[in-house]
Design an enzyme around this catalytic site. Sequence first.
Site, PDB file in Angstrom:
ATOM      1  CE  LYS A 163       0.605  82.461  20.473  1.00  0.00           C
ATOM      2  NZ  LYS A 163      -0.299  82.785  21.583  1.00  0.00           N
TER       3      LYS A 163
ATOM      4  CG  ASP B 174       2.155  81.628  23.881  1.00  0.00           C
ATOM      5  OD1 ASP B 174       0.955  81.751  24.140  1.00  0.00           O
ATOM      6  OD2 ASP B 174       2.662  80.518  23.649  1.00  0.00           O
TER       7      ASP B 174
HETATM    8  P1  NDP Z   1       4.739  79.857  30.527  1.00  0.00           P
HETATM    9  O1  NDP Z   1       5.972  79.717  29.705  1.00  0.00           O
HETATM   10  O2  NDP Z   1       4.670  80.939  31.543  1.00  0.00           O
HETATM   11  O3  NDP Z   1       4.395  78.474  31.254  1.00  0.00           O
HETATM   12  C1  NDP Z   1       4.199  77.298  30.514  1.00  0.00           C
HETATM   13  C2  NDP Z   1       3.919  76.156  31.465  1.00  0.00           C
HETATM   14  O4  NDP Z   1       3.557  75.018  30.698  1.00  0.00           O
HETATM   15  C3  NDP Z   1       5.131  75.730  32.279  1.00  0.00           C
HETATM   16  O5  NDP Z   1       4.697  75.207  33.504  1.00  0.00           O
HETATM   17  C4  NDP Z   1       5.753  74.648  31.391  1.00  0.00           C
HETATM   18  O6  NDP Z   1       6.543  73.701  32.099  1.00  0.00           O
HETATM   19  C5  NDP Z   1       4.526  73.972  30.838  1.00  0.00           C
HETATM   20  N1  NDP Z   1       4.818  73.404  29.504  1.00  0.00           N
HETATM   21  C6  NDP Z   1       5.199  74.079  28.387  1.00  0.00           C
HETATM   22  N2  NDP Z   1       5.407  73.251  27.357  1.00  0.00           N
HETATM   23  C7  NDP Z   1       5.157  72.016  27.829  1.00  0.00           C
HETATM   24  C8  NDP Z   1       5.166  70.720  27.239  1.00  0.00           C
HETATM   25  N3  NDP Z   1       5.502  70.526  25.944  1.00  0.00           N
HETATM   26  N4  NDP Z   1       4.822  69.669  28.026  1.00  0.00           N
HETATM   27  C9  NDP Z   1       4.474  69.875  29.314  1.00  0.00           C
HETATM   28  N5  NDP Z   1       4.437  71.082  29.932  1.00  0.00           N
HETATM   29  C10 NDP Z   1       4.764  72.121  29.202  1.00  0.00           C
HETATM   30  O7  NDP Z   1       3.533  80.000  29.462  1.00  0.00           O
HETATM   31  P2  NDP Z   1       2.088  80.621  29.682  1.00  0.00           P
HETATM   32  O8  NDP Z   1       1.599  80.317  31.052  1.00  0.00           O
HETATM   33  O9  NDP Z   1       2.119  82.016  29.198  1.00  0.00           O
HETATM   34  O10 NDP Z   1       1.227  79.797  28.606  1.00  0.00           O
HETATM   35  C11 NDP Z   1       0.584  78.554  28.927  1.00  0.00           C
HETATM   36  C12 NDP Z   1      -0.470  78.250  27.885  1.00  0.00           C
HETATM   37  O11 NDP Z   1      -1.450  79.298  27.869  1.00  0.00           O
HETATM   38  C13 NDP Z   1       0.014  78.137  26.434  1.00  0.00           C
HETATM   39  O12 NDP Z   1      -0.797  77.208  25.748  1.00  0.00           O
HETATM   40  C14 NDP Z   1      -0.250  79.525  25.884  1.00  0.00           C
HETATM   41  O13 NDP Z   1      -0.366  79.531  24.472  1.00  0.00           O
HETATM   42  C15 NDP Z   1      -1.580  79.825  26.554  1.00  0.00           C
HETATM   43  N6  NDP Z   1      -1.940  81.235  26.634  1.00  0.00           N
HETATM   44  C16 NDP Z   1      -1.128  82.135  27.259  1.00  0.00           C
HETATM   45  C17 NDP Z   1      -1.499  83.461  27.343  1.00  0.00           C
HETATM   46  C18 NDP Z   1      -0.710  84.442  28.136  1.00  0.00           C
HETATM   47  O14 NDP Z   1      -1.193  85.578  28.286  1.00  0.00           O
HETATM   48  N7  NDP Z   1       0.461  84.114  28.655  1.00  0.00           N
HETATM   49  C19 NDP Z   1      -2.722  83.959  26.666  1.00  0.00           C
HETATM   50  C20 NDP Z   1      -3.574  82.904  26.137  1.00  0.00           C
HETATM   51  C21 NDP Z   1      -3.159  81.610  26.099  1.00  0.00           C
HETATM   52  P3  NDP Z   1       8.136  73.683  31.849  1.00  0.00           P
HETATM   53  O15 NDP Z   1       8.663  74.878  32.568  1.00  0.00           O
HETATM   54  O16 NDP Z   1       8.599  72.386  32.423  1.00  0.00           O
HETATM   55  O17 NDP Z   1       8.337  73.769  30.343  1.00  0.00           O
END
Ligand code: NDP
Length: 459
Positions: free
Chosen positions: A139, A179
């Site tokens: 990662k 991510d």
């Molecule tokens: P995105 O950047 O597309 O979206 C992240 C979302 O989470 C946004 O709505 C964001 O809100 C919110 N968020 C992020 N950080 C925080 C925080 N500290 N507190 C509150 N809300 C937060 O990311 P993904 O959808 O790709 O990823 C989401 C999760 O899924 C992560 O844990 C990632 O590791 C996991 N994941 C993702 C994969 C993928 O294929 N994309 C694969 C497997 C796991 P805001 O815009 O306000 O920051």
Amino acid sequence: MMATQPRATQHEGLSTMLEPVYAEVLRRNPGEPEFHQAVCEVLETLAPVLAARPEFIDAKLIERICEPERQIIFRVPWTDDSGTVHINRGFRVEFNSALGPFKGGLRFHPSVNLGIVKFLAFEQTFKNALTGMNIGGGKGGSDFDPKGRSDAEIMRFCQSFMTELYRHLGEHTDVPAGDIGVSSREIGFLFGQYRRITNRWEAGVLTGKGLDWGGSQARTQATGYGSVLFTAEMLKASGEDLHGQQVVVSGSGNVAIYSIEKAQQLGANVLTCSDSGGYVVDDKGIDIDLLKQVKENERGRVSDYAERRGSSARYVAGGSVWDVPCDVALPSATQNELDADAASTLVRNGVKAVAEGANMPTTPEGVRVFRQAGVAFGPGKAANAGGVATSALEMQQNAGREIWSFEQAEDRLAQIMRAIHDSCYRTAERYGAPGDYVAGANIAGFERVAEAMAAQGLI
Ligand code: NDP
């Protein structure tokens, strides 16, 4: 919605044999509470495997599995549109390559530090093992904040980031993906810089690419779709299905959007989405086209969605999305966003199933609440493995210079999610913990990595 602060050590459940191993992890990795949490959660479930396989103890397999193969930290200088110079820090933790090249996403978010990248890489190692494919765990990311930055600024940052990272990558060595904060736009800029520096069009070096230049159909959808397919399998195992269930989703990024879309396709009613500012409850069910327009095309906020949706939706600034009563909860934003209080509220409101679309979104105390209440709980390393599995399919297509249809890719994803569910379910039963998907996922993932490491000698 803010992520709860992690606690440094939670080890009531550790066996005496594993206490010193965990103590050494704490000593060697100070100030990294998320990494401690992830390691502890896995170690807590491994005692039965070690009792059955003493040779793993003699080979110090657990100690070796908790130590990354390589950790890279580097400077990332770039200029913004006004010519001001900024310095960020870049990370890549290459955790374990016993099963294949290091594989795992890049995260661009101001909260990123070595401990967070290490926890994600550790989790990724077991998740990738669960897919049954030949991919190791890694990662990376940076404390760079992409919010509010122009395309040109994002491009300059990605070019500077890749100018160091490229020397550590390769289709047989280390293959990053997206991510939080890294989607196809960033993967495009990163791929362009890799190609320019190396003079090689090496499709298999990054996944999540655009469909016209080596990307896989269904990769964008895969994590969210996969997490809902896993939820459907858990419900099926307890004689239910998703049709007609009330679903609460947190987040509004890639994972959240495609979890909502798949849950709706399977007949569920999805009531919420959120971001770090607050959440939206939509009594008529989330309008997925409007959400995609706001988030993917306009890079807006969920408050903009609520404003445009009309009277069925209301925006709650701050607060907890987990206060909304539901049958199924899909935490899909970030780590430690669902604590014991939130879990107790969900249980009181009658939740039947929880699947982690995000990585480690539930605190250890929250997980305990669900397990004690008999809620079907799918941990992230199993429930969200569809994303990386489809990335591995992208690598397979790149290697064979093939292009699969959306249906082909989605079919494979569905097969893989069923197989992951069955492997966790059967492993939990085999070790005397029927219905415990946390134990099932940790043990099944560990066994595969440990067998490969044992077979490859002391490396
Ligand atoms: P995105 O950047 O597309 O979206 C992240 C979302 O989470 C946004 O709505 C964001 O809100 C919110 N968020 C992020 N950080 C925080 C925080 N500290 N507190 C509150 N809300 C937060 O990311 P993904 O959808 O790709 O990823 C989401 C999760 O899924 C992560 O844990 C990632 O590791 C996991 N994941 C993702 C994969 C993928 O294929 N994309 C694969 C497997 C796991 P805001 O815009 O306000 O920051």
